[in-house]
Design a protein around this motif. Structure first.
Motif, PDB file in Angstrom:
ATOM      1  N   MET A   1      42.671  36.979  28.168  1.00  0.00           N
ATOM      2  CA  MET A   1      41.350  37.248  28.737  1.00  0.00           C
ATOM      3  C   MET A   1      40.278  37.102  27.655  1.00  0.00           C
ATOM      4  O   MET A   1      40.469  37.536  26.523  1.00  0.00           O
ATOM      5  N   ARG A   2      39.154  36.502  28.007  1.00  0.00           N
ATOM      6  CA  ARG A   2      38.032  36.379  27.084  1.00  0.00           C
ATOM      7  C   ARG A   2      37.176  37.646  27.168  1.00  0.00           C
ATOM      8  O   ARG A   2      36.667  37.974  28.241  1.00  0.00           O
ATOM      9  N   ILE A   3      37.048  38.316  26.033  1.00  0.00           N
ATOM     10  CA  ILE A   3      36.344  39.592  26.017  1.00  0.00           C
ATOM     11  C   ILE A   3      35.253  39.562  24.955  1.00  0.00           C
ATOM     12  O   ILE A   3      35.490  39.137  23.819  1.00  0.00           O
ATOM     13  N   THR A   4      34.070  40.001  25.334  1.00  0.00           N
ATOM     14  CA  THR A   4      32.985  40.198  24.378  1.00  0.00           C
ATOM     15  C   THR A   4      32.812  41.680  24.128  1.00  0.00           C
ATOM     16  O   THR A   4      32.678  42.457  25.072  1.00  0.00           O
ATOM     17  N   VAL A   5      32.839  42.077  22.859  1.00  0.00           N
ATOM     18  CA  VAL A   5      32.592  43.460  22.471  1.00  0.00           C
ATOM     19  C   VAL A   5      31.179  43.541  21.926  1.00  0.00           C
ATOM     20  O   VAL A   5      30.837  42.849  20.952  1.00  0.00           O
ATOM     21  N   LEU A 150      35.228  39.753  30.549  1.00  0.00           N
ATOM     22  CA  LEU A 150      34.994  41.193  30.537  1.00  0.00           C
ATOM     23  C   LEU A 150      34.202  41.553  29.288  1.00  0.00           C
ATOM     24  O   LEU A 150      34.361  40.911  28.250  1.00  0.00           O
ATOM     25  N   VAL A 151      33.349  42.562  29.395  1.00  0.00           N
ATOM     26  CA  VAL A 151      32.520  43.010  28.277  1.00  0.00           C
ATOM     27  C   VAL A 151      32.840  44.464  27.968  1.00  0.00           C
ATOM     28  O   VAL A 151      33.005  45.288  28.876  1.00  0.00           O
ATOM     29  N   GLU A 289      43.751  50.054  27.574  1.00  0.00           N
ATOM     30  CA  GLU A 289      44.376  50.389  28.848  1.00  0.00           C
ATOM     31  C   GLU A 289      43.447  50.085  30.025  1.00  0.00           C
ATOM     32  O   GLU A 289      43.901  49.612  31.081  1.00  0.00           O
ATOM     33  N   LEU A 290      42.169  50.322  29.855  1.00  0.00           N
ATOM     34  CA  LEU A 290      41.209  50.019  30.919  1.00  0.00           C
ATOM     35  C   LEU A 290      41.094  48.516  31.136  1.00  0.00           C
ATOM     36  O   LEU A 290      40.906  48.054  32.266  1.00  0.00           O
ATOM     37  N   VAL A 291      41.203  47.745  30.067  1.00  0.00           N
ATOM     38  CA  VAL A 291      41.175  46.288  30.195  1.00  0.00           C
ATOM     39  C   VAL A 291      42.405  45.802  30.949  1.00  0.00           C
ATOM     40  O   VAL A 291      42.322  44.912  31.789  1.00  0.00           O
ATOM     41  N   LYS A 292      43.552  46.404  30.673  1.00  0.00           N
ATOM     42  CA  LYS A 292      44.770  46.060  31.426  1.00  0.00           C
ATOM     43  C   LYS A 292      44.578  46.280  32.910  1.00  0.00           C
ATOM     44  O   LYS A 292      44.977  45.473  33.748  1.00  0.00           O
ATOM     45  N   ALA A 293      43.930  47.405  33.231  1.00  0.00           N
ATOM     46  CA  ALA A 293      43.720  47.752  34.639  1.00  0.00           C
ATOM     47  C   ALA A 293      42.748  46.787  35.308  1.00  0.00           C
ATOM     48  O   ALA A 293      42.727  46.654  36.551  1.00  0.00           O
ATOM     49  N   ALA A 294      41.952  46.085  34.506  1.00  0.00           N
ATOM     50  CA  ALA A 294      40.954  45.165  35.058  1.00  0.00           C
ATOM     51  C   ALA A 294      41.561  43.834  35.477  1.00  0.00           C
ATOM     52  O   ALA A 294      40.910  43.032  36.137  1.00  0.00           O
ATOM     53  N   ARG A 295      42.787  43.592  35.072  1.00  0.00           N
ATOM     54  CA  ARG A 295      43.400  42.300  35.391  1.00  0.00           C
ATOM     55  C   ARG A 295      43.763  42.220  36.872  1.00  0.00           C
ATOM     56  O   ARG A 295      44.124  43.204  37.488  1.00  0.00           O
TER      57      ARG A 295
END
Length: 295
Positions: A1-5, A150-151, A289-295
């Motif tokens: 997943m491409r993520i911007t922090v 996701l950001v 863990e929240l990013v995992k849940a976003a998949r």
């Protein structure tokens, strides 16, 4: 997943490190480098200095201590020290996070991490980049329109503006750096009216401090510096001849409760106040863990 922090302080970098380790394609976007963040001004004593009704604090603190012990990173030393409590003050809710904590009358004695934050942040940035994370220095006006699936909103004081959250306020904190005469323990005096602390880092001692809700500037006040130095020398007489090296001011990103939740394609992680170092790695684990849940 491409993520911007969004954010390159201790919260943003720890989140980026964990997310890259979980296999994501991560980009950090921040207005300035870690050395210019509020994290770089922090005293670096790992314990939650603000009493908050949040049961997550113990878990996050314990997790961060565990990571720092494993990392053996530059700028991090574990030292025993004490906190002076007002007479009859109950033990803080976070105390179970400190494995060897004992109470002696109105003192809490325990071992924790002392983090020389500029040194540690420089190292952490190198570790993040070694994991393939791209770091871009530019201002963000919005969390939308980014080239990401996701950001993660970890922009410290700027996170409230990006999220439209009016509950975020800056809390100014001024500290003085003195030469270290060879102190072996940290001391925090919570007996008031303000908070006084002495945190040795070997080359210098961070002496504080102030809590100024709503402060908007970072210019040190010489009168405040003199008061801090006086209080700290009274607390630790060994500082009597220590040279004052500099004074610095940080604006803590305070929110009544840390916001760590996912809303659609944004994971919010902000509002840590003066406890960003303390809660960083525990919060970063929850972000993954929240990013995992976003998949």
């Amino acid at each position: 997943m491409r993520i911007t922090v969004a954010g390159a302080g201790i919260i943003g970098l720890s989140c980026a490190y964990r997310l890259a380790g979980a296999g994501h394609d991560v980009t950090v976007v921040a207005a300035a480098g870690p050395g210019e963040s509020t994290s770089a001004v922090a005293g670096g004593l790992l314990y939650p200095p603000v009493r908050r009704p949040d049961k997550r604090i113990v878990r996050w603190t314990a997790a961060t201590l565990g990571v720092l012990r494993e990392q053996e990173a530059p700028g991090v030393r574990f030292r025993r020290g004490r906190i002076l409590l007002a007479q009859g003050e109950p033990e803080p809710q976070w105390l179970p996070a400190m494995a060897d904590a004992v109470r002696a009358d109105d003192q809490l004695v325990f071992t924790t991490a002392l983090v020389d934050t500029p040194v540690y942040l420089t190292w952490l940035l190198s570790q993040v980049e070694a994991r393939g994370v791209r770091v871009e220095y530019r201002s963000l006006a919005s969390l939308t329109g980014l080239d990401a699936d996701l950001v993660v909103n970890a922009a410290g004081l700027g996170a409230g503006r990006l999220a439209g959250d009016g509950s975020m306020v800056p809390v100014g904190g001024q500290v003085a750096h003195l030469t270290d005469p060879g102190l072996t323990e940290f001391v925090v005096d919570e007996r008031g009216p303000g908070l006084t602390y002495v945190i040795p880092h070997g080359g210098h001692v961070v002496c504080g401090g102030t809590e100024e809700p709503g402060r908007g500037d970072t210019d040190p006040n010489p009168g405040v510096t003199a008061d801090i130095v006086r209080r700290c020398r009274e607390l630790v007489p060994a500082l009597a001849e220590a040279e004052v090296l500099r004074s610095v001011v940080g604006l803590r990103p305070f929110r009544p409760v840390v916001r760590l939740e996912r809303k659609g394609d944004v994971v919010h992680c902000y509002g840590h106040g003066g406890a960003g170092i303390t809660l960083s790695w525990g919060c970063a684990a929850d972000v993954v863990e929240l990013v995992k849940a976003a998949r």
